[in-house]
Scaffold this active site. Structure first.
Site, mmCIF file in Angstrom:
data_model
loop_
_atom_site.group_PDB
_atom_site.id
_atom_site.type_symbol
_atom_site.label_atom_id
_atom_site.label_comp_id
_atom_site.label_asym_id
_atom_site.label_seq_id
_atom_site.Cartn_x
_atom_site.Cartn_y
_atom_site.Cartn_z
ATOM 1 C CG HIS A 150 -1.785 1.076 1.792
ATOM 2 N ND1 HIS A 150 -2.146 2.171 1.225
ATOM 3 C CD2 HIS A 150 -4.076 1.086 0.978
ATOM 4 C CE1 HIS A 150 -3.315 2.702 1.043
ATOM 5 N NE2 HIS A 150 -4.161 2.030 0.507
ATOM 6 C CG ASP A 183 -8.164 -4.662 -2.436
ATOM 7 O OD1 ASP A 183 -7.460 -3.350 -3.054
ATOM 8 O OD2 ASP A 183 -9.868 -3.919 -2.511
HETATM 9 C C1 SDX Z 1 -6.051 0.248 -2.934
HETATM 10 O O1 SDX Z 1 -4.458 4.536 -1.864
HETATM 11 C C2 SDX Z 1 -5.305 3.813 -1.569
HETATM 12 O O2 SDX Z 1 -6.531 4.446 -0.883
HETATM 13 C C3 SDX Z 1 -6.224 2.701 -1.836
HETATM 14 C C4 SDX Z 1 -6.633 1.860 -1.287
HETATM 15 C C5 SDX Z 1 -8.232 2.763 -0.655
HETATM 16 O O3 SDX Z 1 -8.934 2.175 -0.282
HETATM 17 O O4 SDX Z 1 -8.598 3.425 -2.081
HETATM 18 O O5 SDX Z 1 -6.520 1.525 -0.031
HETATM 19 C C6 SDX Z 1 -7.267 0.760 -1.850
HETATM 20 O O6 SDX Z 1 -6.007 0.553 -4.055
HETATM 21 C C7 SDX Z 1 -5.696 -1.204 -1.869
HETATM 22 C C8 SDX Z 1 -4.416 -1.265 -3.118
HETATM 23 C C9 SDX Z 1 -5.213 -2.751 -4.035
HETATM 24 N N1 SDX Z 1 -3.655 -2.973 -5.155
HETATM 25 C C10 SDX Z 1 -3.282 -4.059 -4.744
HETATM 26 O O7 SDX Z 1 -3.221 -5.151 -4.087
HETATM 27 C C11 SDX Z 1 -2.202 -4.878 -5.795
HETATM 28 C C12 SDX Z 1 -0.600 -4.646 -5.590
HETATM 29 N N2 SDX Z 1 -0.508 -3.695 -4.523
HETATM 30 C C13 SDX Z 1 0.894 -3.029 -5.579
HETATM 31 O O8 SDX Z 1 0.893 -2.766 -6.983
HETATM 32 C C14 SDX Z 1 1.801 -1.487 -4.636
HETATM 33 O O9 SDX Z 1 1.434 -2.125 -3.166
HETATM 34 C C15 SDX Z 1 0.747 -0.528 -4.756
HETATM 35 C C16 SDX Z 1 -0.203 -0.431 -6.045
HETATM 36 C C17 SDX Z 1 -0.650 -1.076 -3.286
HETATM 37 C C18 SDX Z 1 1.122 0.375 -4.101
HETATM 38 O O10 SDX Z 1 2.222 0.870 -5.391
HETATM 39 P P1 SDX Z 1 2.931 2.371 -4.558
HETATM 40 O O11 SDX Z 1 3.103 2.483 -3.296
HETATM 41 O O12 SDX Z 1 3.736 2.495 -5.900
HETATM 42 O O13 SDX Z 1 4.583 0.933 -4.464
HETATM 43 P P2 SDX Z 1 6.150 0.300 -5.805
HETATM 44 O O14 SDX Z 1 4.940 -0.111 -6.623
HETATM 45 O O15 SDX Z 1 6.585 1.581 -5.617
HETATM 46 O O16 SDX Z 1 6.229 -0.713 -4.386
HETATM 47 C C19 SDX Z 1 7.160 -0.417 -3.711
HETATM 48 C C20 SDX Z 1 8.221 -1.502 -3.932
HETATM 49 C C21 SDX Z 1 8.584 -1.933 -5.114
HETATM 50 O O17 SDX Z 1 9.844 -2.840 -5.346
HETATM 51 P P3 SDX Z 1 11.455 -1.776 -5.693
HETATM 52 O O18 SDX Z 1 10.940 -1.035 -6.426
HETATM 53 O O19 SDX Z 1 11.301 -0.830 -4.429
HETATM 54 O O20 SDX Z 1 12.189 -3.028 -5.227
HETATM 55 O O21 SDX Z 1 7.502 -2.833 -2.971
HETATM 56 C C22 SDX Z 1 7.238 -3.693 -4.131
HETATM 57 C C23 SDX Z 1 7.261 -3.191 -6.000
HETATM 58 O O22 SDX Z 1 8.029 -3.977 -6.227
HETATM 59 N N3 SDX Z 1 5.458 -3.894 -4.179
HETATM 60 C C24 SDX Z 1 5.449 -5.598 -4.457
HETATM 61 C C25 SDX Z 1 4.373 -5.705 -4.084
HETATM 62 N N4 SDX Z 1 3.758 -3.943 -3.451
HETATM 63 C C26 SDX Z 1 4.769 -2.847 -3.488
HETATM 64 N N5 SDX Z 1 6.555 -6.548 -4.323
HETATM 65 C C27 SDX Z 1 5.326 -7.302 -4.596
HETATM 66 N N6 SDX Z 1 3.861 -7.659 -4.424
HETATM 67 C C28 SDX Z 1 3.624 -6.244 -4.157
HETATM 68 N N7 SDX Z 1 2.641 -6.692 -3.801
#
Ligand code: SDX
Length: 430
Positions: free
Chosen positions: A307, A365
């Site tokens: 998140h 989720d």
């Molecule tokens: C919702 O914003 C909100 O409040 C949203 C929400 C709401 O109520 O409105 O809470 C609802 O959208 C919840 C999130 C649902 N999405 C998912 O579950 C999809 C999987 N999660 C990711 O796509 C990600 O964690 C996000 C999109 C939720 C957050 O992305 P960020 O903040 O841009 O973080 P990032 O992608 O830059 O991740 C940081 C690191 C990265 O690695 P590095 O580049 O630093 O090496 O963490 C890794 C990412 O690759 N990473 C994951 C991961 N999520 C982040 N690696 C594996 N699996 C994951 N799920």
């Protein structure tokens, strides 16, 4: 308390005093609103990782502590003591309703559950296998074609009328999308039922038999709505605010929010998470998928994990897991393999250094798909349920934005990295 400030030293010996805004809770903010006009410099923050877009009194998230408050009330207490319409009232009005206000509000919202008969014909234009979020985006946007009478949103009355129309009609619009997709007859709302009960009946009943509402499922769905109701300036809420900042009507703004929520990185993650769990299939396959999630060359992500704000447990995930357990118990599905798989996946991931070091925890989720599937909601409809609940938050945020004295159209700047100015060559010279 004297206002704190920071000093920005720019290359051309220019300095800029930046006032620091102290919030009621959360991180202090550097007020850079005058930076552009006074220093001819902009700031860059792709994805808005460190940028506040507004002042808000509605929702607060403490990402480090894993806390979520609606109007100061912790989500755990609201989920225990309130129903969804009480929470919708709180988000809109700033205080919880008393008994009379609660009854009046429930009555007016439930009595706006019907949709225009011509709008029902609108569904005929979609393929039966259209994704329900595509249908919702279209139908909700089309509502603005039916309500020319209430489009002066400077008036509280027109804002309130649009509010109850959208909140009241969302369950009907979604249930109709489901019925249309399976070729079953549309069930009109029953205003004797609760908001959540009405939705369940429109989704799962048919004209040939009496529908028996399970109160445990009815309450579980109501809690699911509460957990999804608002979440400060997430992507879809920011979309609604930006659309509304141009003066667009709330029906069009909510349609824009629905479109944004659909993405798998946002509200579409519940559907993607369930598909991921079904693909993993067996506990023995978990290590392979954990490995894929950690592989930089593999764009696989563990859906339902991570998140932007929470760097601790999403409090909603804990509550959702509890609701999930209650529903599975009630339906005698406590041995549901997907639930067991999800709990094992959560356990393994939270013991893995990659997830711990990146502070990746289950979010709202992760369990919501399992409980919705158990209730009988098709996977494709999960994000529609999210949108139904988030309509309460989107509308509260939209109203806060258009009544904010600081309100102006949102218009981000950019870093231009394209061509320098050049002349257009004649066709034969290209
Ligand atoms: C919702 O914003 C909100 O409040 C949203 C929400 C709401 O109520 O409105 O809470 C609802 O959208 C919840 C999130 C649902 N999405 C998912 O579950 C999809 C999987 N999660 C990711 O796509 C990600 O964690 C996000 C999109 C939720 C957050 O992305 P960020 O903040 O841009 O973080 P990032 O992608 O830059 O991740 C940081 C690191 C990265 O690695 P590095 O580049 O630093 O090496 O963490 C890794 C990412 O690759 N990473 C994951 C991961 N999520 C982040 N690696 C594996 N699996 C994951 N799920």
């Amino acid at each position: 308390m004297t206002e704190q400030s920071a000093v920005l030293n720019l290359p051309n010996n220019q300095t800029f005093q930046i006032p620091i805004i102290e919030p009621v809770a959360g991180k202090p903010c550097l007020d850079i609103r005058k930076l552009g006009s006074q220093t001819q410099h902009f700031t860059y923050d792709s994805g808005f990782l460190s940028t506040a877009s507004c002042r808000s009194t509605i929702t607060f998230i403490d990402g480090e502590q894993g806390e979520l408050w609606y109007r100061g009330y912790p989500i755990e207490q609201l989920a225990e003591k309130c129903n969804f319409l009480e929470v919708a009232y709180l988000l809109k009005n700033g205080e919880l309703p008393n008994a009379q206000q609660k009854s009046e509000f429930e009555n007016i919202v439930v009595h706006h559950s019907l949709i225009h008969e011509q709008l029902i014909k609108f569904y005929q234009g979609f393929r039966r296998d259209a994704h329900p979020m595509a249908v919702m985006t279209g139908v909700v946007g089309a509502l603005s074609a039916f309500y020319h009478d209430v489009m002066d949103f400077r008036t509280q009355q027109d804002r309130d009328t649009s509010y109850v129309r959208l909140l009241g009609k969302m369950p009907t619009i979604i249930a109709l999308a489901y019925k249309y997709s399976i070729g079953m007859p549309f069930m009109y709302p029953d205003n004797e039922l609760s908001y959540s009960g009405n939705f369940l009946r429109m989704m799962f009943s048919n004209p040939c038999e009496e529908f028996k509402l399970n109160p445990v499922i009815e309450r579980a769905l109501d809690i699911i709505f509460i957990l999804h109701a608002d979440h400060e300036q997430n992507a879809s809420t920011s979309t609604v605010r930006l659309a509304g900042s141009s003066g667009a009507n709330p029906f069009a703004c909510i349609a824009a929010g629905i479109a944004c929520l659909w993405g798998p990185a946002h509200g579409g993650a519940n559907e993607a998470c369930l598909k991921m769990l079904e693909e993993i299939g067996d506990i023995k396959n978990i290590p392979h998928y954990i490995k894929r999630a950690k592989d930089k060359d593999d764009n696989f992500k563990l859906m339902g994990f991570g998140h932007r704000v929470y760097k601790n447990f999403d409090p909603r995930a804990k509550l959702m897991k509890k609701v999930c357990h209650q529903v599975l118990q009630e339906l005698n599905l406590q041995d549901d393999p997907l639930f067991k798989l999800a709990m094992e996946l959560e356990k393994i991931a939270l013991e893995d250094d990659y997830f711990v070091s990146k502070q990746l925890y289950p979010n709202v989720d992760f369990y919501s798909g399992i409980v919705q599937k158990a209730i009988g909601i098709p996977t494709k409809m999960f994000t529609c349920v999210f949108a139904l609940a988030r309509t309460a938050g989107w509308l509260a945020q939209w109203e806060e934005m258009i009544t904010d004295p600081e309100y102006k159209i949102g218009r981000p700047r950019q870093i231009y990295v394209g061509h320098q100015k050049r002349d257009v060559p004649d066709l034969l010279q290209r």
